[in-house]
Scaffold this motif. Structure first.
Motif, short mmCIF file in Angstrom:
data_model
loop_
_atom_site.label_atom_id
_atom_site.label_comp_id
_atom_site.label_asym_id
_atom_site.label_seq_id
_atom_site.Cartn_x
_atom_site.Cartn_y
_atom_site.Cartn_z
N GLY A 41 0.83 -1.15 0.05
CA GLY A 41 -0.12 0.16 0.30
C GLY A 41 0.93 1.43 -0.13
N THR A 42 0.17 2.39 -0.31
CA THR A 42 1.07 3.56 -0.46
C THR A 42 0.60 4.73 0.53
OG1 THR A 42 -0.83 4.41 -1.95
CG2 THR A 42 1.11 3.28 -2.91
N GLY A 43 -0.05 4.37 1.59
CA GLY A 43 -0.38 5.24 2.41
C GLY A 43 0.51 5.58 3.57
N GLN A 44 0.59 6.87 4.09
CA GLN A 44 1.76 7.04 5.11
C GLN A 44 1.06 7.19 6.50
OE1 GLN A 44 3.29 10.53 3.04
NE2 GLN A 44 4.81 9.12 2.32
N GLY A 45 -0.06 7.46 6.70
CA GLY A 45 -0.55 7.71 8.07
C GLY A 45 -0.88 6.61 8.91
N VAL A 46 -1.26 5.57 8.53
CA VAL A 46 -1.95 4.41 9.36
C VAL A 46 -1.14 3.16 8.89
CG1 VAL A 46 -3.68 2.94 10.06
CG2 VAL A 46 -4.14 5.54 9.62
N LEU A 47 -0.17 2.86 9.60
CA LEU A 47 0.80 1.54 9.20
C LEU A 47 0.36 0.51 10.06
CD1 LEU A 47 4.00 3.87 8.87
CD2 LEU A 47 2.09 3.52 7.29
N VAL A 48 -0.09 -0.54 9.68
CA VAL A 48 -0.52 -1.72 10.46
C VAL A 48 -0.04 -2.84 10.23
CG1 VAL A 48 -2.53 -2.72 11.47
CG2 VAL A 48 -2.64 -0.38 11.13
N CYS A 49 0.41 -3.91 11.43
CA CYS A 49 0.84 -4.96 11.07
C CYS A 49 -0.42 -6.05 11.10
CB CYS A 49 1.93 -5.35 11.83
SG CYS A 49 3.46 -4.42 11.86
N VAL A 50 -0.46 -6.74 10.04
CA VAL A 50 -1.88 -7.80 10.19
C VAL A 50 -1.24 -9.25 10.05
CG1 VAL A 50 -3.89 -8.72 8.95
CG2 VAL A 50 -3.10 -6.17 8.97
N MET A 58 -1.70 2.52 4.79
CA MET A 58 -3.07 3.03 4.70
C MET A 58 -3.39 4.57 4.76
SD MET A 58 -5.19 -0.02 6.22
CE MET A 58 -4.03 -0.05 7.55
N TYR A 59 -4.14 5.22 4.18
CA TYR A 59 -4.55 6.72 4.26
C TYR A 59 -5.35 7.10 5.49
CZ TYR A 59 -2.44 7.03 -0.45
OH TYR A 59 -1.55 6.76 -1.43
N PRO A 112 -1.48 10.02 13.80
CA PRO A 112 -1.35 8.81 13.16
C PRO A 112 -1.12 7.71 13.98
CG PRO A 112 0.27 10.65 12.51
CD PRO A 112 -0.65 11.02 13.81
N SER A 113 -1.09 6.61 13.22
CA SER A 113 -0.96 5.33 14.12
C SER A 113 0.33 5.41 14.79
CB SER A 113 -0.69 4.21 13.34
OG SER A 113 0.19 4.09 12.20
N GLU A 114 0.83 4.59 15.90
CA GLU A 114 1.90 4.67 16.50
C GLU A 114 2.10 2.97 16.77
OE1 GLU A 114 1.50 6.58 20.29
OE2 GLU A 114 2.00 8.41 19.53
N SER A 155 -8.94 2.21 14.60
CA SER A 155 -8.14 2.10 15.73
C SER A 155 -9.19 1.58 17.02
CB SER A 155 -7.82 3.64 16.13
OG SER A 155 -7.45 3.66 17.51
N MET A 156 -8.50 0.68 17.67
CA MET A 156 -9.17 0.17 19.06
C MET A 156 -8.70 1.04 20.23
SD MET A 156 -11.48 -1.67 17.49
CE MET A 156 -12.21 -2.17 18.45
N SER A 157 -8.09 1.85 20.27
CA SER A 157 -7.63 2.61 21.30
C SER A 157 -8.49 3.57 21.85
CB SER A 157 -6.23 3.27 20.99
OG SER A 157 -5.68 4.15 22.04
N THR A 158 -8.37 3.85 23.05
CA THR A 158 -9.43 4.74 23.81
C THR A 158 -8.59 6.32 23.63
OG1 THR A 158 -7.84 4.58 25.77
CG2 THR A 158 -10.00 3.14 25.61
N SER A 159 -7.58 6.52 23.05
CA SER A 159 -6.95 7.58 22.53
C SER A 159 -7.27 7.87 21.15
CB SER A 159 -5.26 7.55 22.85
OG SER A 159 -4.98 7.28 23.97
N ARG A 160 -7.18 9.21 20.63
CA ARG A 160 -7.64 9.57 19.15
C ARG A 160 -6.54 9.23 18.12
NH1 ARG A 160 -11.57 13.16 18.33
NH2 ARG A 160 -10.07 14.59 17.05
N TYR A 161 -6.44 7.92 17.68
CA TYR A 161 -5.67 7.55 16.75
C TYR A 161 -6.63 7.54 15.60
CZ TYR A 161 -1.99 6.79 20.18
OH TYR A 161 -0.95 6.95 20.86
N GLN A 162 -5.91 7.71 14.48
CA GLN A 162 -6.46 7.45 13.07
C GLN A 162 -7.38 6.11 12.78
OE1 GLN A 162 -6.89 9.56 10.51
NE2 GLN A 162 -5.88 11.14 11.29
N ASN A 163 -8.35 6.12 12.22
CA ASN A 163 -8.89 5.07 11.27
C ASN A 163 -8.17 5.05 9.73
OD1 ASN A 163 -10.48 4.06 13.49
ND2 ASN A 163 -12.09 5.43 12.59
N GLY A 164 -7.97 3.87 9.33
CA GLY A 164 -7.04 3.89 8.09
C GLY A 164 -7.94 3.48 6.91
#
Length: 238
Positions: A87-96, A166-167, A175-177, A118-127
């Motif tokens: 994928g080409t997105g830069q903001g949401v980088l997730v290991c599946v 992902m975007y 962004p994701s962390e 995002s399943m965090s209680t903090s304000r992280y992006q959905n991608g």
């Protein structure tokens, strides 16, 4: 957990160009800062409440999650197992992490418009994945020190971990962390998202300028009323 430095560099560059990308500082996109009066409500997008609308994501026979998806662990979005980022997105980088129980390699597809929540209680992006990713998953095996090491050695499953890039679909969030929990959601059926994907057919998304064009167009949908004439012009020029 600290934000990967490169992500905030992207934000900084975007601000200089009049664009905010994946920031919890607000503003950006469309014709100005976020304004609920010009936002078409879309559940799960932007600041709109609810779950995204779409078709359920379905794994092919024999393939299943081997654990909870999680934020990628380094600045390159690599998941540490040698699988190239997809994928080409830069903001949401997730290991599946995936498990293949079929006994043979299985080629599966992550469809464009796939949403990762995002399943965090903090304000992280959905991608959202804006690329069609086809990848072959080998049969799940047992790592060193596993069942072949003797009856008392125990076993250690070796999942196949796919890094998805992902975007952002929530402009005001971070962004994701590393380690942030995520969940596979639906493949969006939003008409404006489908229009954007149609416009992107046969376009090569390579380099920061092209990625920014796609992210800005996506924000026009998730934060505002939909694609603008300027979005369409910039996409045509890709």
């Amino acid at each position: 957990m600290a934000h990967a430095a490169w992500k905030w560099m992207v934000v900084a560059v975007g601000v200089g160009a009049g664009v905010l990308a994946c920031s919890d500082n607000g503003g950006g996109g469309g014709s100005g800062g976020f304004d609920a009066g010009v936002n078409k409500e879309r559940p799960g997008f932007g600041e709109d409440p609810g779950q995204p609308v779409g078709n359920p994501f379905v794994f092919p026979p024999g393939i299943e999650l081997a654990g909870e998806p999680y934020g990628a662990s380094d600045a390159d979005g690599d998941c540490g197992n040698g699988v190239a980022p997809q994928g080409t997105g830069q903001g949401v980088l997730v290991c599946v992490p995936l498990r293949n129980l079929s006994g043979a390699p299985v080629t599966m597809t992550f469809e464009p418009a796939l949403v990762m929540l995002s399943m965090s209680t903090s304000r992280y992006q959905n991608g959202m994945l804006m690329d069609r990713v086809r990848i072959t998953i080998p049969p799940t095996g047992i790592g060193p020190g596993g069942v072949d090491a003797g009856p008392d050695a125990g076993s250690e499953e070796k999942p196949y971990i796919v890094p998805l890039h992902m975007y952002c679909i929530n402009e005001k969030r971070a962004p994701s962390e590393e380690g942030v929990p995520y969940a596979l959601s639906v493949v969006s059926t939003d008409p404006d998202i489908l229009t954007l994907l149609d416009l992107l057919k046969n376009k090569v998304i390579k380099g920061q300028d092209a990625i920014t064009v796609v992210q800005d167009a996506l924000y026009s949908i998730t934060e505002y009323n939909g694609l603008t004439d300027e979005d369409r012009r910039r996409i045509r020029a890709l």
